[in-house]
Design an enzyme around this catalytic site. Structure first.
Site, PDB file in Angstrom:
ATOM      1  N   LYS A  51       0.894  -1.198   0.001  1.00 42.43           N
ATOM      2  CA  LYS A  51       0.070  -0.103  -0.152  1.00 42.43           C
ATOM      3  C   LYS A  51       0.858   1.207  -0.040  1.00 42.43           C
ATOM      4  O   LYS A  51       2.348   1.129   0.100  1.00 42.43           O
ATOM      5  CB  LYS A  51      -0.890  -0.058   1.426  1.00 42.43           C
ATOM      6  CG  LYS A  51      -0.145  -0.045   2.626  1.00 42.43           C
ATOM      7  CD  LYS A  51      -1.278  -0.261   3.495  1.00 42.43           C
ATOM      8  CE  LYS A  51      -0.227  -0.363   5.010  1.00 42.43           C
ATOM      9  NZ  LYS A  51      -1.236  -0.940   6.140  1.00 42.43           N
ATOM     10  N   TYR A 272      13.826  30.684   8.440  1.00 41.64           N
ATOM     11  CA  TYR A 272      12.810  31.209   9.034  1.00 41.64           C
ATOM     12  C   TYR A 272      12.757  31.345  10.454  1.00 41.64           C
ATOM     13  O   TYR A 272      13.084  30.304  11.069  1.00 41.64           O
ATOM     14  CB  TYR A 272      11.527  30.448   8.594  1.00 41.64           C
ATOM     15  CG  TYR A 272      11.113  30.532   7.144  1.00 41.64           C
ATOM     16  CD1 TYR A 272      10.970  31.739   6.332  1.00 41.64           C
ATOM     17  CD2 TYR A 272      11.144  29.622   6.276  1.00 41.64           C
ATOM     18  CE1 TYR A 272      10.950  31.912   5.105  1.00 41.64           C
ATOM     19  CE2 TYR A 272      10.996  29.479   4.937  1.00 41.64           C
ATOM     20  CZ  TYR A 272      10.654  30.868   4.367  1.00 41.64           C
ATOM     21  OH  TYR A 272      10.766  30.915   2.773  1.00 41.64           O
TER      22      TYR A 272
END
Ligand SMILES: *Cc1c(COP(=O)(O)O)cnc(C)c1O
Length: 386
Positions: A51, A272
């Site tokens: 998956k 940042y």
């Protein structure tokens, strides 16, 4: 296609390591299986869990290698993934859907002979009606909820309901299964779940194949191996627990390149929020990858990466496209050098589990989170790479 020497950020998938892991898992399940069915000459089957694009490794390439290695069946989360398997391997491979089918998917699932997981009699009825319409018998698997609370019949009511389900003429129950909620952290609870599951099977007494073990249960609770196992993480060479799995080889390497090297003076700030301040003169490398590539933002000021075989700390916040690392100890570093986020470089290694612990998450999420766009090409190596 851009040659690999020009990639900025990429994933390498070692298909030989994948084959090696299949062999190692096979060896383990055939030697550890105490099930009475083993005595009847039935070896436990290997259901390969592929998956989420084979845990970020690339579904089509991983599945085609696994088909060559002779796994017994595949499991995926949803219909779209199952259709990729049909495209790769044709109509013959057993494909189990873990997720509940949506009503508008039922016709396609029946048409493609994909095996749905059934959790309610209502779902069973939808498949019964569609199968009758298409004049088919549909293979189904029935999940028993023993504490996961996600899909499946609650074990206390399961036997009565599954008896009704078994009477539907166009359904054929292939197997009963359960999924453990705490196989990686609570062995006693996992044993209780296994007993609850086996209790339902005994009450039903239909002689159906049974399976329960994900990677963690396969390692921690050999009596859960039963008639089949459903490993995901182990196939990709990563341990689901703190215990190392030396018999397995990691399949995935996550890499990028140094894009810029510069010297900064004490007092300069990085990225940042200016959460990192250089306390001394430092050499900083800017790397050509960020959270837009799957280098998750929680690794800000917390991770290390490998350059020239050395561990270098990430400084400041991870940005979308770039991260900065402290390379003060690496005088020979230059633009274009290879950076390893997950994998080996010379004698050093960073595992997906180590990265996950820095980010406060799990290896499964780190792998699935590596971006699957043109930003992060997958490069396949090994005997079966196309
Ligand atoms: C994802 C999944 C697995 C595989 O889990 P791993 O921990 O990766 O081995 C097995 N069974 C079910 C039902 C799953 O959803």
């Amino acid at each position: 296609m851009v040659p690999q020497s020009y990639y900025r950020c990429w994933v390498e998938v070692d298909l030989d390591a994948l084959r090696h892991n299949v062999t190692a898992i096979r060896r383990r399940i055939s030697s550890a299986n105490p099930s009475p069915r083993a005595a009847e000459g039935r070896r436990p089957q290997l259901i390969a869990v592929v998956k989420a694009d084979a845990y970020g490794h690339g579904l089509a390439q991983v599945a085609s290698t696994l088909m060559q290695c002779g796994v017994d069946a595949f499991a995926v989360a949803n219909l779209a993934e199952a259709l990729v398997l049909r495209h790769v391997g044709g109509s013959g491979w057993p494909v189990l859907l873990f997720g509940s089918a949506l009503p508008f998917e039922v016709a396609k699932i029946v048409e493609q002979n994909i095996t749905p997981t059934i959790s309610t009699l209502d779902e069973a009825q939808l498949f019964e009606i569609e199968a009758a319409l298409q004049s088919k018998t549909v293979p189904v698997q029935v999940e028993i909820d023993t504490g996961m609370g996600r899909v499946g019949f609650w074990y206390k009511e399961a036997a009565e309901q599954i008896t009704k389900l078994a009477a539907l003429p166009h359904l054929r129950i292939e197997a009963l299964y359960t999924h453990f909620a705490s196989a990686d952290e609570n062995l006693a609870e996992t044993k209780r779940g296994l007993e609850a599951f086996l209790g339902v099977a005994k009450q039903l007494n239909l002689g159906l194949p049974l399976h329960a073990a994900n990677s963690a249960a396969l390692l921690n609770l050999p009596e859960a191996i039963l008639d089949a196992v459903r490993p995901g993480l182990l196939l990709y060479g990563i341990s689901p627990t703190k215990r190392p799995t030396s018999e397995l080889r990691p399949v995935l390497t996550f890499k990028a390149r140094v894009a810029l090297v510069k010297d900064v003076a004490a007092g300069r700030t990085i990225s940042y929020g200016q959460t990192f301040v250089a306390t001394q003169p430092m050499r900083i490398a800017t790397i050509a990858a960020g959270y837009g590539d799957g280098f998750i933002r929680n690794l800000s000021n917390a991770a290390q990466v490998l350059i020239n075989g050395q561990r270098c700390p990430v400084v400041g916040r991870v940005t979308m496209d770039q991260i900065m690392v402290d390379v003060t100890g690496l005088p020979s570093i230059k633009c274009g050098d290879e950076v390893v986020f997950i994998g080996r470089q010379r004698e050093a290694e960073i595992t997906a589990s180590e990265m996950a612990s820095w980010a406060g998450t799990i290896a499964w999420e780190v792998l699935c989170g590596i971006t699957k766009t043109a930003r992060v090409p997958r490069v396949y190596r090994g005997a079966s790479a196309a």
